[in-house]
Design an enzyme around this catalytic site. Structure first.
Site, PDB file in Angstrom:
ATOM      1  N   CYS A   1     -36.041  32.282  -4.712  1.00  0.00           N
ATOM      2  CA  CYS A   1     -37.430  31.915  -4.428  1.00  0.00           C
ATOM      3  C   CYS A   1     -37.585  30.393  -4.418  1.00  0.00           C
ATOM      4  O   CYS A   1     -37.066  29.729  -3.529  1.00  0.00           O
ATOM      5  CB  CYS A   1     -38.366  32.585  -5.430  1.00  0.00           C
TER       6      CYS A   1
ATOM      7  N   HIS B   1     -36.970  38.606  -5.833  1.00  0.00           N
ATOM      8  CA  HIS B   1     -36.910  38.629  -7.283  1.00  0.00           C
ATOM      9  C   HIS B   1     -36.401  39.993  -7.754  1.00  0.00           C
ATOM     10  O   HIS B   1     -36.613  41.005  -7.105  1.00  0.00           O
ATOM     11  CB  HIS B   1     -38.291  38.386  -7.889  1.00  0.00           C
TER      12      HIS B   1
END
Length: 496
Positions: free
Chosen positions: A337, A434
């Site tokens: 991310c 994630h």
């Protein structure tokens, strides 16, 4: 209609173990056949989870929902605050971001959110046999009582009884509990129906006089003393202070060394939790002032809520030079991310979604560029790791779009679409997924490649989800033995 039984767990301070206690109680009461729902009016955390209804909540409420065996919902944590760079806050209400330019503006709008919190609580209690509410910080912060929605302000508005938790391991627990009694206004003081002591080391009977002293000074009865729970690090943690417990030190010589720079905006660090169950993985957290280790097989750049600010900090620490040396030695790099964004050539923030408008040069390990934007991607997703075909699952929670030449070599395929990027030699990778390492097959193959390079023996596959489930059961057993659960349930049922 009679309100649903509910009880609120408040603490004498932050990090006294409220989140874990609520998770353990949720599992214990669920095992008794009750439908338990967790609730936290206001949370402050950069470690968030994507809910089944497409929003985001604090990680602790997601764990508590798992413990209660119920789907996650944005109403379990109606207000989530995420600190950003430049003194700004990202405010999440009912799972969605609302524009707030500064902490000062947040203070102005906080009082208007009580109705939104109570709306969510009404939806939660309508589905529950028991609601376990978690406070935030401490009710003893009397300067915050006016307009409070996190502790006694909520408890009074929802007419929920309170149990106060003190952490004996940090010292001064008698003063903390008695001091809380002293500073509270009478109405708030009377809402507390008992106290419990958490994280006790040694023979519990040694604290009997302490319990009596607290009762004499407050009139609050003891509901039990919870011994230290050794397996707490096996569960996903929400607070950044828990990071120090993440890396286990009982690792064999020759273990795979994975280094993680700890930046100020670190977010969703529970991505790293599954690595800790691997017996031959030495997960090292590298704090400012320390160098990236020269013998690491992998450096992971985790998520960030302040990508541009964290890029500056990364360079201030000289970690960009350490990372270049790591790369020259043939080491692998993975960005998740915000870490993925940092590995590219540039990160642009033209509208100031992370603070002031601007941008920064990236670290240049991937030929990609990122533009941050207002639209946040929130989704639970599944796909495959393209190099091995291993299934992956997790969630996306990010602002920004990333593209460039290295995206033509995607790291993953998510729902039929390419995701992430790889360097030409395959040693640098990044993606927005994630929870990647919670996918057991992916983790096994990914670590297997590192073991092969390091000539380490192959390890049998482990199940991260199974370990979390086993730990929740052990936590429930732990609390059953230590606390008077019947009395806690009776307190919840006395709600008026």
């Amino acid at each position: 209609m009679r309100p649903a039984p509910a009880v609120m767990i408040q603490g004498t301070g932050s990090n006294v173990g409220k989140s874990l206690l609520v998770a353990g109680l949720a599992r214990a009461f669920t095992r008794r056949g009750l439908k338990v729902m967790p609730f936290k009016p206001q949370n402050l955390s950069n470690n968030a989870a994507v809910t089944a209804d497409g929003g985001e909540i604090g990680r602790s409420q997601a764990l508590q929902a798992l413990a209660a065996r119920v789907p996650t919902s944005v109403h379990m944590n109606p207000v989530l605050l995420k600190p950003e760079g430049g003194g700004s806050l990202q405010v999440i209400v009912h799972g969605r971001r609302v524009p707030v330019s500064s902490t000062g503006v947040w203070k102005d709008i906080k009082r208007s959110l009580l109705s939104r919190v109570l709306e969510s609580f009404s939806q939660i209690e309508a589905q529950a046999d028991l609601v376990l509410v978690e406070g935030a910080g401490s009710p003893a912060e009397t300067n915050l009582r006016r307009g409070d929605i996190a502790n006694m302000g909520f408890a009074a508005a929802a007419k929920v009884p309170v149990i106060l938790v003190g952490d004996i391991d940090c010292g001064g627990v008698i003063a903390a509990i008695v001091g809380t009694h002293c500073v509270l206004e009478p109405d708030d003081r009377n809402r507390i129906k008992g106290f419990l002591i958490n994280r006790f080391r040694g023979e519990v009977e040694l604290f009997d006089e302490g319990l009596s002293d607290i009762f004499l000074r407050t009139g609050w009865p003891s509901l039990g003393v919870v011994p230290w729970f050794d397996r707490a690090p096996d569960l996903p943690a929400e607070d950044i202070l828990a990071l120090g417990a993440m890396a286990r030190r009982d690792k064999p010589s020759g273990a795979i060394r994975i280094a993680v720079p700890v930046l100020e905006g670190l977010a969703n660090f529970d991505d790293l939790d599954p690595l800790r169950i691997e017996p031959d993985v030495d997960l090292q957290l590298i704090y400012p002032g320390q160098a990236l280790p020269g013998d690491a097989e992998l450096v992971v750049l985790a998520g960030s809520k302040s990508t541009v600010c964290d890029l500056a900090l990364f360079r201030q620490q000289g970690w960009d030079i350490d990372l270049m040396a790591h790369r020259r030695r043939g080491g692998a790099i993975l960005g998740l991310c915000g870490g993925y964004q940092m590995l590219g050539r540039t990160v642009q923030d033209p509208t100031g979604v992370e603070g002031l408008p601007g941008g920064a040069a990236g670290l240049g390990f991937l030929d990609v560029e990122t533009v941050l934007g207002e639209d946040k991607r929130l989704a639970g997703v599944a796909g495959i790791h393209l190099a091995t075909g291993s299934p992956v699952r997790g969630y996306e929670i990010h602002l920004g779009q990333t593209g460039g030449a290295d995206c033509t070599r995607p790291f993953l395929e998510i729902e039929g679409k390419p995701e992430g990027a790889l360097s030409p030699d395959g040693r640098v990778a990044g993606c927005y997924l994630h929870g990647l390492f919670a996918s057991d097959a992916f983790r096994a193959t990914f670590l297997g490649a590192l073991r092969k390079r390091s000539e380490l023996p192959r390890q049998e596959g482990l199940s991260y989800d199974a370990q979390v489930e086993e730990t929740l059961e052990a936590l429930a057993d732990h609390l059953e033995a230590a606390l008077d659960l019947d009395e806690i349930l009776a307190i919840a049922r006395e709600r008026k």
